[in-house]
Design a protein around this motif. Structure first.
Motif, PDB file in Angstrom:
ATOM      1  N   PRO A 156       0.832  -1.208   0.000  1.00 47.42           N
ATOM      2  CA  PRO A 156       0.000   0.000   0.000  1.00 47.42           C
ATOM      3  C   PRO A 156       0.865   1.257   0.000  1.00 47.42           C
ATOM      4  O   PRO A 156       1.983   1.241   0.520  1.00 47.42           O
ATOM      5  CB  PRO A 156      -0.776  -0.111   1.305  1.00 47.42           C
ATOM      6  CG  PRO A 156       0.087  -0.933   2.201  1.00 47.42           C
ATOM      7  CD  PRO A 156       0.842  -1.885   1.307  1.00 47.42           C
ATOM      8  N   TYR A 185      -4.242   5.283  -0.391  1.00 51.70           N
ATOM      9  CA  TYR A 185      -4.542   5.171   1.035  1.00 51.70           C
ATOM     10  C   TYR A 185      -4.240   6.505   1.688  1.00 51.70           C
ATOM     11  O   TYR A 185      -3.311   7.202   1.306  1.00 51.70           O
ATOM     12  CB  TYR A 185      -3.717   4.061   1.673  1.00 51.70           C
ATOM     13  CG  TYR A 185      -4.144   2.685   1.217  1.00 51.70           C
ATOM     14  CD1 TYR A 185      -5.204   2.050   1.835  1.00 51.70           C
ATOM     15  CD2 TYR A 185      -3.523   2.059   0.156  1.00 51.70           C
ATOM     16  CE1 TYR A 185      -5.634   0.813   1.401  1.00 51.70           C
ATOM     17  CE2 TYR A 185      -3.942   0.810  -0.292  1.00 51.70           C
ATOM     18  CZ  TYR A 185      -4.996   0.193   0.344  1.00 51.70           C
ATOM     19  OH  TYR A 185      -5.424  -1.029  -0.088  1.00 51.70           O
ATOM     20  N   GLU A 190      -4.311   3.928   7.473  1.00 48.36           N
ATOM     21  CA  GLU A 190      -5.038   3.176   6.441  1.00 48.36           C
ATOM     22  C   GLU A 190      -4.144   2.113   5.818  1.00 48.36           C
ATOM     23  O   GLU A 190      -4.614   1.036   5.459  1.00 48.36           O
ATOM     24  CB  GLU A 190      -5.580   4.119   5.354  1.00 48.36           C
ATOM     25  CG  GLU A 190      -6.897   4.744   5.727  1.00 48.36           C
ATOM     26  CD  GLU A 190      -7.666   5.252   4.507  1.00 48.36           C
ATOM     27  OE1 GLU A 190      -7.267   4.937   3.365  1.00 48.36           O
ATOM     28  OE2 GLU A 190      -8.657   5.958   4.703  1.00 48.36           O
ATOM     29  N   SER A 194      -4.648  -1.861   5.784  1.00 47.39           N
ATOM     30  CA  SER A 194      -4.662  -2.598   4.522  1.00 47.39           C
ATOM     31  C   SER A 194      -3.797  -3.850   4.619  1.00 47.39           C
ATOM     32  O   SER A 194      -4.146  -4.902   4.071  1.00 47.39           O
ATOM     33  CB  SER A 194      -4.198  -1.674   3.389  1.00 47.39           C
ATOM     34  OG  SER A 194      -3.195  -2.284   2.627  1.00 47.39           O
ATOM     35  N   ARG A 197      -5.779  -6.359   6.853  1.00 52.28           N
ATOM     36  CA  ARG A 197      -6.907  -6.910   6.104  1.00 52.28           C
ATOM     37  C   ARG A 197      -6.457  -7.866   5.023  1.00 52.28           C
ATOM     38  O   ARG A 197      -7.191  -8.725   4.598  1.00 52.28           O
ATOM     39  CB  ARG A 197      -7.643  -5.760   5.401  1.00 52.28           C
ATOM     40  CG  ARG A 197      -8.818  -5.231   6.124  1.00 52.28           C
ATOM     41  CD  ARG A 197      -9.670  -4.346   5.223  1.00 52.28           C
ATOM     42  NE  ARG A 197      -8.958  -3.446   4.363  1.00 52.28           N
ATOM     43  CZ  ARG A 197      -9.037  -2.104   4.435  1.00 52.28           C
ATOM     44  NH1 ARG A 197      -9.777  -1.545   5.347  1.00 52.28           N
ATOM     45  NH2 ARG A 197      -8.387  -1.348   3.586  1.00 52.28           N
ATOM     46  N   ASP A 199      -5.359  -6.610   1.990  1.00 47.16           N
ATOM     47  CA  ASP A 199      -5.571  -5.976   0.681  1.00 47.16           C
ATOM     48  C   ASP A 199      -4.364  -6.265  -0.199  1.00 47.16           C
ATOM     49  O   ASP A 199      -4.480  -6.553  -1.380  1.00 47.16           O
ATOM     50  CB  ASP A 199      -5.661  -4.441   0.806  1.00 47.16           C
ATOM     51  CG  ASP A 199      -6.935  -3.965   1.455  1.00 47.16           C
ATOM     52  OD1 ASP A 199      -7.734  -4.822   1.875  1.00 47.16           O
ATOM     53  OD2 ASP A 199      -7.130  -2.736   1.545  1.00 47.16           O
ATOM     54  N   THR A 200      -3.189  -6.127   0.425  1.00 47.24           N
ATOM     55  CA  THR A 200      -1.934  -6.358  -0.276  1.00 47.24           C
ATOM     56  C   THR A 200      -1.156  -7.407   0.520  1.00 47.24           C
ATOM     57  O   THR A 200      -1.317  -7.500   1.736  1.00 47.24           O
ATOM     58  CB  THR A 200      -1.095  -5.061  -0.324  1.00 47.24           C
ATOM     59  OG1 THR A 200      -0.965  -4.558   1.005  1.00 47.24           O
ATOM     60  CG2 THR A 200      -1.753  -4.010  -1.193  1.00 47.24           C
TER      61      THR A 200
ATOM     62  N   GLY B 141     -13.060  -3.752   2.822  1.00 48.69           N
ATOM     63  CA  GLY B 141     -11.860  -3.317   2.106  1.00 48.69           C
ATOM     64  C   GLY B 141     -12.255  -2.357   0.993  1.00 48.69           C
ATOM     65  O   GLY B 141     -13.416  -1.963   0.893  1.00 48.69           O
ATOM     66  N   PRO B 142     -11.298  -2.000   0.149  1.00 45.54           N
ATOM     67  CA  PRO B 142     -11.609  -1.063  -0.936  1.00 45.54           C
ATOM     68  C   PRO B 142     -12.805  -1.481  -1.790  1.00 45.54           C
ATOM     69  O   PRO B 142     -13.622  -0.639  -2.169  1.00 45.54           O
ATOM     70  CB  PRO B 142     -10.317  -1.045  -1.757  1.00 45.54           C
ATOM     71  CG  PRO B 142      -9.253  -1.373  -0.782  1.00 45.54           C
ATOM     72  CD  PRO B 142      -9.865  -2.319   0.201  1.00 45.54           C
ATOM     73  N   SER B 450     -11.508   4.310  -4.070  1.00 47.66           N
ATOM     74  CA  SER B 450     -11.611   2.891  -3.746  1.00 47.66           C
ATOM     75  C   SER B 450     -11.733   2.045  -5.015  1.00 47.66           C
ATOM     76  O   SER B 450     -11.296   0.906  -5.041  1.00 47.66           O
ATOM     77  CB  SER B 450     -12.770   2.633  -2.786  1.00 47.66           C
ATOM     78  OG  SER B 450     -13.937   3.228  -3.250  1.00 47.66           O
ATOM     79  N   GLN B 453      -8.156   1.594  -6.200  1.00 45.04           N
ATOM     80  CA  GLN B 453      -7.438   0.660  -5.333  1.00 45.04           C
ATOM     81  C   GLN B 453      -7.863  -0.777  -5.608  1.00 45.04           C
ATOM     82  O   GLN B 453      -7.032  -1.673  -5.705  1.00 45.04           O
ATOM     83  CB  GLN B 453      -7.705   0.992  -3.864  1.00 45.04           C
ATOM     84  CG  GLN B 453      -7.004   2.258  -3.424  1.00 45.04           C
ATOM     85  CD  GLN B 453      -7.364   2.642  -2.000  1.00 45.04           C
ATOM     86  OE1 GLN B 453      -8.433   2.302  -1.501  1.00 45.04           O
ATOM     87  NE2 GLN B 453      -6.494   3.371  -1.341  1.00 45.04           N
TER      88      GLN B 453
END
Lengths: 320, 504
Positions: A156, A185, A190, A194, A197, A199-200, B141-142, B450, B453
């Motif tokens: 992120p 972000y 954030e 991420s 979570r 996300d990445t 999430g996004p 978002s 992302q």
């Protein structure tokens, strides 16, 4: 009712005049605005909110230090605002190095010059960590290398030219991996979220903001730029043979507009030094695990020069 | 969590906090009662006052305002057929006929009681959600944020107030305004016209102050006279107890509308107006005597009032847990949180449990105190609407502009408020709804960011929006939100056809 409203207005006006009326005293004679060029909650914000009350305590005269978050453009908006302000000592800013240093190195236009700005102090340094989510199957740097060999590593980032961006690119370069930035972000918080979570798959995060999530098990750190490592189970970059990452820190420095008269600079620099030496602030910093690494104005100026030399070495990797 | 509640109570039960809470209630009632002003303006104006306060006192003040505004707006809606705030408009339909019948006391009593119950219901739901806030937070999430923004945007269709095309035009303008500023993804400036001021986009609060408060004042000063046009003012307030009892007897309506209000409040960008209007129509549809509505049916007051206050607790869920404002009022409230170093968003409930619970406690107490204080001072409060606009307008305009300036000490903000005020007045004049513009302005940035992302994370694979369960549910909600008005329209037309046939 109306008469009462009018009376109220008059009272308010009198109170306002009282506030603006000039006092005949030496600097500082009115409120000092302390600009944080980032959103609340991150490391820079936390440090300023920690130090501000002690700055009030150690500055002469009874004035207030008013904290103002001016986030935007990777910290450049707030810095530019202060750079252009009157050099009268009533506007100061916390500066992110390398965040503020790198954009001009990679050819982006900025409206400030870090070699002209007036440095007042350094608050802290913060090491950087290579992190993955606590639930990630990647348990060590060796496993990370295996993962990175066959996958592009997404991390992120806040935006082009930001510290997150710079640090991530330096990491990619030194580790020799193919990385990809997911930007947009808003701030460290954030980005931390991420990584938790998922996300990445990974994230390059500053150590102090991440500490409590490492302790809670939400985040796992694979390596740190600090040597010796300040985490028991996390190897330092130096111990892994990554000498170029050793000593790669984020510096939190305090500056005022260029051309600040030296008597005022001395008052501010001294107040910061006294504040950071105050046992009460040290205790408060200990409690939230935000240690200070104090430098005065002149020392901070030297530190900036050294950092500049370091990033010039990475110049090519930083370009988009 | 229980610790948090105790901690919150302890923080709020100080003399200073209670004074702030009561001050907030007074401010909320007055701002609610004055048309054009509302919770949004009240919080915006009082943000600078909280500079020197500790966070829990600021929360007490804000909680007091939030809990009291909607009731303040309803009092003038009932007494004078003048909704003090947009969501209170639904209370006019049956509240004013009741007042005309000499039952103003009953209507105000019912409104007050329903507000209290609705408000507490909303807060209870909020508290119930707090323990699972972390897992809730991590589930979004996004991809989910993009879908949330879409749900909000698709609800625009329901907020156009009958002006469908105009509503969409306003919304499109709002979206375009949302894209002004520094683009984090590409790293470039967009539509800033060279002004540094616009780097971070169109600032929300000055825009809102202009669009609502200033625009309304321009309208009033052009029309002249007083806010109130009727001469029937001064109705004695009797039968308050009767109204309170009516609410207790009709608890199914109260609970139903509170639940609806909380849910709608929790969906970002929909807001209180939709909540109270939907409650009114739902109550009417379920009632055995729909023909009585509009003639002074007490249920028609109870329903929207319960929803109107329940929405505050609901709106706080996305605001506190995700940092996404559930309404314009919450958007301004976010500014207050930021000012006090309370990072709006996912970690707020976890890291500042005590302060957040003091807000929750303040909101609960405020609902009750507002009702009691409101019932006691209603008559005096309403006098303000009899003030001649030549006195009222300059006062409100200067307060509004000072409010816009005080926020960031930027003269540009005042200019922005003035420009938005002129735009807002033109929108009133040509009947373009302002609500849809604000929804789009608030959600546009979120939707865009978002979306980018999500695409970067998923390597441009669109199926991520249906592979993640919550995202899929939200997507289905989008279809429902867009489909229902169409279906209703088709249904209404089918019903209308035989009537036309008979006429022919």
């Amino acid at each position: 009712m109306i008469a009462r409203l009018r009376l109220g207005a008059v009272a308010a006006a009198v109170a306002l005049v009282g506030l603006i009326a000039p006092a005949q005293a030496a600097y500082p004679e009115r409120h000092i605005t302390f600009v944080i060029p980032f959103s609340p909650g991150g490391g820079f914000d936390t440090y300023v909110r920690l130090v501000a009350p002690f700055l009030e305590k150690h500055l002469p005269n009874k004035i207030n230090v008013i904290i103002k978050n001016v986030p935007g453009a990777g910290g450049r908006k707030g810095l530019t605002e202060v750079y252009r302000a009157k050099p009268d000592g009533y506007t100061i800013v916390i500066v992110n190095v390398p965040g503020a240093m790198v954009p001009p190195l990679v050819g982006q236009k900025v409206d400030y010059d870090l070699e002209k700005i007036t440095w007042l102090a350094r608050l802290s340094i913060d090491s950087y960590l290579l992190t993955v989510a606590g639930k990630s199957p990647i348990k060590s740097y060796a496993e990370f290398k295996t993962f990175a060999a066959s996958n592009p590593v997404k991390v992120p980032s806040t935006g082009s030219g930001s510290t997150a961006n710079v640090m991530s690119k330096v990491f990619f370069g030194v580790l020799g991996i193919k990385g990809q930035l997911v930007s947009g972000y808003k701030g460290t918080k954030e980005m931390t979220l991420s990584v938790i979570r998922g996300d990445t798959p990974a994230g390059i995060l500053p150590s102090e903001s991440t500490r409590k999530y490492i302790e809670s098990g939400d985040i796992r750190a694979l390596l740190t730029t600090e040597d010796p490592s300040d985490y028991p189970a996390v190897p330092s970059a130096k111990s892994l043979g990554l000498a170029d990452l050793d000593g790669l820190f984020i510096h939190r420095l305090i500056a005022a507009p260029p051309g600040l008269p030296s008597p005022i600079r001395k008052v501010l620099s001294d107040a910061f030094a006294k504040a950071m030496n105050d046992p009460a602030l040290k205790a408060a910093a200990e409690k939230v695990q935000r240690p200070f690494s104090p430098l005065d104005g002149a020392q901070a100026e030297d530190a900036v020069k050294k950092q500049l030399a370091l990033y010039l070495r990475f110049k090519d990797q930083l370009k988009d | 969590m229980f610790d948090g509640l105790i901690q919150g109570l302890a923080l709020i039960l100080t003399v200073q906090s209670i004074v702030m809470l009561v001050l907030g209630v007074m401010v909320g009632l007055s701002f609610g009662a004055i048309p054009g002003l509302g919770g949004t303006t009240a919080i915006a104006l009082f943000i600078p006052l909280t500079y020197g306060m500790n966070p829990q006192d600021a929360m007490a003040l804000a909680g007091g305002i939030m809990g009291a505004v909607s009731f303040g707006g309803s009092v003038t809606a009932i007494l004078l057929n003048t909704p003090g705030t947009a969501p209170s408009a639904a209370t006019c339909f049956d509240g004013y006929p009741l007042a005309q019948q000499g039952k103003a006391g009953m209507a105000i009593g019912a409104a007050g009681m329903a507000s209290s119950v609705g408000g507490i219901f909303g807060v209870l739901i909020l508290v119930a959600v707090v323990p699972v806030a972390k897992s809730l937070v991590l589930a979004f999430g996004p991809a989910e944020f993009f879908m949330l923004a879409l749900v909000g945007l698709s609800s625009i269709a329901a907020s156009t107030g009958g002006m469908f095309l105009r509503g969409l035009i306003s919304a499109a303008a709002g979206l375009m305004l949302a894209f002004v500023g520094y683009d984090a993804v590409s790293g470039g400036e967009r539509f800033t016209l060279g002004f540094d001021y616009l780097w971070d986009g169109i600032p929300l609060v000055p825009t809102l102050i202009g669009l609502f408060a200033i625009a309304e004042m321009i309208k009033l000063s052009i029309e002249g006279g007083t806010v109130v046009r009727t001469k029937e003012f001064g109705t004695r307030i009797v039968g308050v107890g009767e109204g309170v009892m009516a609410v207790l007897r009709d608890w199914p309506t109260v609970l139903r509308c509170s639940a609806l209000g909380t849910f709608i409040g929790a969906v970002p960008g929909v807001g209180g107006t939709v909540a109270s209007f939907l409650s009114y129509s739902m109550t009417m549809q379920i009632s055995k005597h729909p023909e009585r509505f509009g003639q002074g049916e007490i249920q028609g007051v109870i329903g929207p009032e319960a929803a109107n206050n329940a929405k505050d607790g609901g709106a706080l869920i996305p605001t506190l847990a995700f940092g996404i404002p559930g309404s314009a009022e919450m958007a301004v409230f976010l500014g207050l949180l930021v000012l006090h170093g309370l990072d709006p968003g996912p970690m707020l409930l976890i890291e500042h449990e005590g302060v957040m619970f003091s807000l929750i406690v303040a909101l609960t107490i405020s609902c009750i105190v507002a009702t009691i204080v409101g019932l006691a001072i209603t008559r005096w409060l309403s006098l303000i609407t009899l003030v001649n606009v030549h006195i009222l307008v300059p006062a409100v305009v200067s307060v509004s502009l000072v409010g816009a300036y005080a926020l960031n000490s930027k003269i540009e903000d005042v200019v922005m408020a003035a420009v938005a005020g002129i735009l807002g007045y033109q929108m009133i004049k040509f009947q373009f709804p302002r609500v849809t513009l604000v929804i789009a302005l608030v959600l546009g940035d979120l939707a865009e960011r978002s979306f980018h992302q999500t695409m970067q994370i998923a390597d441009n694979d669109w199926s991520i929006f249906v592979r993640r369960p919550i995202s899929l549910i939200l997507l289905l909600l989008v279809f429902v939100a867009m489909g229902v008005p169409l279906l209703r329209h088709a249904w209404a037309r089918r019903k209308a056809v035989p009537v036309q046939g008979r006429e022919a």
